[in-house]
Write an enzyme that holds these catalytic residues in place. Sequence first.
Site, mmCIF file in Angstrom:
data_model
loop_
_atom_site.group_PDB
_atom_site.id
_atom_site.type_symbol
_atom_site.label_atom_id
_atom_site.label_comp_id
_atom_site.label_asym_id
_atom_site.label_seq_id
_atom_site.Cartn_x
_atom_site.Cartn_y
_atom_site.Cartn_z
ATOM 1 N N TRP A 18 -20.927 -48.995 -23.659
ATOM 2 C CA TRP A 18 -21.199 -50.343 -23.107
ATOM 3 C C TRP A 18 -22.639 -50.875 -23.360
ATOM 4 C CZ3 TRP A 18 -19.024 -46.215 -20.232
ATOM 5 C CH2 TRP A 18 -17.675 -46.423 -20.455
ATOM 6 N N ASP A 19 -23.630 -49.936 -24.005
ATOM 7 C CA ASP A 19 -24.868 -50.372 -24.349
ATOM 8 C C ASP A 19 -25.654 -50.689 -22.678
ATOM 9 O OD1 ASP A 19 -27.341 -51.236 -25.352
ATOM 10 O OD2 ASP A 19 -26.665 -53.166 -25.645
#
Length: 779
Positions: free
Chosen positions: A461-462
């Site tokens: 998800w960064d």
Amino acid sequence: MILLSVLFFLLGIALMVGGGWLLSLGGSLYYLLAGVALLAVSFTLRRSHKLANGLYAVLLIGTLAWALQESGLSWWPLATRMGLLLVLAIPLFLVAWFKSGKGGRVLFSVWLATALVTISPLFMTAPTTVEGQLTRSVTLPEAKLGDAKRAEWQAYGRSNLGQRFSPLDQITPDNVEQLQLAWQYQTGDKKGPQDVGETTYEATPLKLGNALYICTPHNWLVALDADTGEELWVYDAKVPSDSQRQHQTCRGVSYLPASDGQPLPEMKKASQPAETLATMQCDAQLYLPTSDARLVALDPTTGARCANFADQGELDLMHNMPFKQSGYYYSTSPPLVAGGVVIVAGSVNDNYDINSPSGVIRAYDVKTGELQWNWDSGHPEETAPIGDDETYATSSPNSWSIASADEDLGLAYFPMGNRTPDQLGMYRSPAEEKYATSVVALSLETGQVEWVQQFVHHDLWDMDTPAQPSLLDLQTDSGIQPALVVPTKQGDVYALNRATGEPIFPITEEPAPQGAILGDYTAPTQPTSALSFKPEDLTEADMWGATLLDQMMCRIEFKQLRYEGRYTPPSEQGSIIYPGNFGVFNWGSIAVDPKRQQMFGMPLYLAFTSKLVPKEGVDLSQANKGEQGVNSNEGANYAVELKPFLSPIGVPCQQPPWGYVAGVDLKTGQTAWQHKNGTIEDMTPFKLPIKMGVPGIGGPIITEGGVVFMAATVDDYLRAYDMSTGEELWKARLPAGGQATPMTYLNSQGEQMVVQVAGGHGSIGTTIGDYVVAYKLKK
């Protein structure tokens, strides 16, 4: 009359068609029924005012009942559900009134009653507000504040402890309203037509001796007189433009004091640009990271390059990189100077290429620039300096934010990111999995890992750890512990024993959504901290817009996207990522008061969407243009499309507030107060200073006087808050966006100054400029 009938007809058709679509997706029945009701009003309006008014009155009552059931007495959700219908009711009952005298009375009565209910939340405490108070008394009067002199600001977070706390106390809640502009300076470095979208001022100045040192987006280092703002010298690192960079910014420079501990001599205005000076042997040194992957050592007095460091003052950071694409690796944050070394980490472009430069962290001798150790999370045990013919690990997790250090413990603390690509986990080694999205404690002497604490398992998800850890000694039930406090993008705030990495506030594992793409996987559980600002899961009722129409469209998109709560995996269908990769917290971090044992933060809530795009047959010619849009992930089977979750008119699809300020008692981990923060004044053409709670990026500072300073928000203001209550005490209009963390110091007259860099932010669209502004109390 005809126009009004047509308007109701068109609105009714739109709501009926969209409402039917939403219902087919399993959404609310309301929009379909409202569309039918408006069509009935349209058809009856020209035949019977009384019947049309009656039908509309029923629509208002039904809408209010539905709105209260979904949102309760909360102003923004209620007002935007009712607003359009309340406005359209006015001409309807006025026409009836003037036509028949009595035809509009029933509708007017219903309109008045529903309008009063709609505005009633304005006179109530918002359900998202937490009212409370933090103590003003000091708990640890002799708390560690780092090595920075009282009058100065010697590192990005004031000291290597990263507290963003100043012991200055001239400015208090009682006199902060007397602050006025002392001076203003323009650097001359502005965003140009060839620059990337995220060209932004994020710098916090240093104050050393009689000078301030500020770096600009294109890596100029500017020295100003701290009393007057007069320019003393400018060093231009001559960084060429490069469209492959994701960021064009500089958050700050770092400082090595003179070996004898003597202060810097008083400086005078230079007669020529610093970059034209001959190199010199330096004792005290400034370190400037550049966006073309160099580290430059400069003399603080003249701005001349230091001949003793590396190659005539310049160190090429691309050495030993496995891949050397232009613009893929550079440092946006100041290096860490501690323990006789200058430690450089760097940013690796997200989602450009699976074969990218390494995220290695390297320590160089502060005087000579000779490599002392290198820690690469791809090969974490091998910290001896690498050979000339060797290379670091490909695309290994990097540390792009700001590090902290405790020289007494001999440890440096690095917030770690992820291996690129962020949303595809099949390329990661076990070592990279272990150290990604974490804080890692490294020995200042050897670079060996002392401990690591991970905040997301198998991060898709960064959710890079974005913020500098704050170090303080914390009073706990088991006595005073050396603590590290760090916020995360996903909203958790972790308090760890910085000597051992053990949690001070409990960490638990929670079940996480499953179902990654073929060839990847999701972790069965994810950690969460007992101190957390993580949001509640979104529901269809949380979808928002300025009118019923864009609310409905947000609901339709919500139902079409995959969403199962925090950590919903990215997908080909498209997934809602909430919190988004903008983060509940970002590089602006938090500020802590080590004496009162308190924390100030700015939690934000913006959902993003993440869609994995199979590459076969897809035109990616417009990819690699920034963190938003389509990133190509060269060498991978999927590109990724990232964007904020916005309505058709460009406002967030989830209801406000989107931004808060919050105060926490760190002795207990309890949030004492939380208030929405910022206005929409600069988000609309109408300059309406409506306090909605808006997004922002940047950080706060706390002063011993009990005042917090922060800009950050998308309206162009620097604000002062009462640390004990969160009350906004003062604000000053900035000439450009203030997406940088302020600082404070004493000038030569012993007056407390507050300085804010205001140059705007390319990604969030604030006013672009090149300003440095300073404030002090009226005499």
